[in-house]
Structure formats: structure tokens, C-alpha cells
Design a protein around this motif. Sequence first.
Motif, PDB file in Angstrom:
ATOM      1  N   THR A 166      54.838 -34.189  40.335  1.00  9.12           N
ATOM      2  CA  THR A 166      54.358 -34.475  39.026  1.00  9.12           C
ATOM      3  C   THR A 166      52.897 -34.335  38.980  1.00  9.12           C
ATOM      4  N   TYR A 167      52.459 -33.311  38.125  1.00  9.80           N
ATOM      5  CA  TYR A 167      51.262 -33.003  37.621  1.00  9.80           C
ATOM      6  C   TYR A 167      50.359 -33.923  36.786  1.00  9.80           C
ATOM      7  N   ILE A 168      49.401 -34.449  37.226  1.00  9.78           N
ATOM      8  CA  ILE A 168      48.335 -35.127  36.337  1.00  9.78           C
ATOM      9  C   ILE A 168      47.217 -34.385  35.990  1.00  9.78           C
ATOM     10  N   GLN A 171      54.560 -23.696  32.543  1.00 11.09           N
ATOM     11  CA  GLN A 171      56.005 -23.102  31.925  1.00 11.09           C
ATOM     12  C   GLN A 171      57.022 -23.507  33.313  1.00 11.09           C
ATOM     13  N   VAL A 172      57.890 -24.219  32.652  1.00  6.89           N
ATOM     14  CA  VAL A 172      59.108 -24.369  33.688  1.00  6.89           C
ATOM     15  C   VAL A 172      60.295 -23.724  33.187  1.00  6.89           C
ATOM     16  N   PRO A 207      51.986 -26.653  25.791  1.00  8.77           N
ATOM     17  CA  PRO A 207      50.385 -26.504  26.108  1.00  8.77           C
ATOM     18  C   PRO A 207      50.255 -27.966  26.905  1.00  8.77           C
ATOM     19  N   ILE A 208      49.205 -27.825  27.771  1.00  8.62           N
ATOM     20  CA  ILE A 208      48.864 -29.069  28.586  1.00  8.62           C
ATOM     21  C   ILE A 208      47.277 -29.404  28.340  1.00  8.62           C
ATOM     22  N   VAL A 223      50.958 -35.167  31.560  1.00  4.10           N
ATOM     23  CA  VAL A 223      51.473 -35.435  32.889  1.00  4.10           C
ATOM     24  C   VAL A 223      52.824 -34.666  32.968  1.00  4.10           C
ATOM     25  N   VAL A 224      53.150 -33.837  33.894  1.00  4.50           N
ATOM     26  CA  VAL A 224      54.332 -33.092  33.832  1.00  4.50           C
ATOM     27  C   VAL A 224      55.165 -33.201  35.019  1.00  4.50           C
ATOM     28  N   ARG A 225      56.322 -33.769  35.050  1.00  2.00           N
ATOM     29  CA  ARG A 225      57.282 -33.755  36.022  1.00  2.00           C
ATOM     30  C   ARG A 225      58.320 -32.779  36.113  1.00  2.00           C
TER      31      ARG A 225
END
Length: 151
Positions: free
Chosen positions: A78-80, A89-90, A96-97, A102-104
Motif C-alpha cells: 500500500t502506497y500513501i 502504473q500497475v 495519476p497520483i 493511496v494505492v494498494r
Amino acid sequence: MKSIEKIAENKNYAAINLGNLEEILQYSLIHPVSKREIEGKVFVKDATGATGTEISFNMLPPRTEVPYFHIHNKNEETYIFLKGAGFYQVDDDCFPIKEGSVVRVAPKGNRGMCNTSDEPMIYIAIQSKENSLEEHTTADGTRIPTEPKWR
């Protein structure tokens, strides 16, 4: 290279201080696979004695990217994002971030990111074993009648 400051420690906790978020760039480590020095990254698992998560504080300079994509074997991440903006990119999806994102990402998600802003991108990455959380938030807590020492 900056060192982690230990604030306090006992059998049930460890407390550390990394310094001001802008000081993250002063940390660096040697990547265990590429053997390259990575500036602006500090892991806190060992310093805190954590047994269920690995947490890192990271700084990506303006107009740069993480130089590789990666996956994990068992751990989701998890990225905060605390500062900066760019793209994450996944697999084949790129989005965009920015500050507050927050990205899991599941272990097998092929992931990478870039900072398109003119300021450092500061983010926290939390690794934990996928599907290991059995109880969470209030379901895993019990209130104890204790008076705080700060009063």
C-alpha cells in the motif's frame, strides 16, 4: 547518510524518529539485488522490531521515475502519497497520483511510478502478507482502563 533515531523501547513497543519529511533524502541504502545505492529511502521494520509489516519512507526527486518495475512473491503493498504528483502504473493501467492518493497493489501486480511534479514526491510504502489480516480496526481492540501519564 542519516541514521534512525531511537526514541524509546521496551518489551511491547519501539519508537523511532526519522526527522522532518524533507530529510528523507538524507537516508540511503544499498539495494540487495542491484547493489546500487538508493537515496531517499529508509525501511523501519528492523528499527521498530515489526513482525507483520515492512514500512518504508521514500523520496522520489522531481521529474524522475523509479528505474524499474517489480512484483512481490507474498506481500501486497500500500502506497500513501504525502507530497508531489505523477503517475502510477500497475500492469497495463496507468493513472495519476498526487498528495493524498493511496494505492494498494496485489503481490503479482507489476508496478512502477514516476514523479512529474517540480517538487520531491514523498510517499510511504507498507508491505504485508496478502490475506493475512484477520481482525482489524475496532474488532481487534479491547479498551483498558488506564490513566495517561501526560495528564
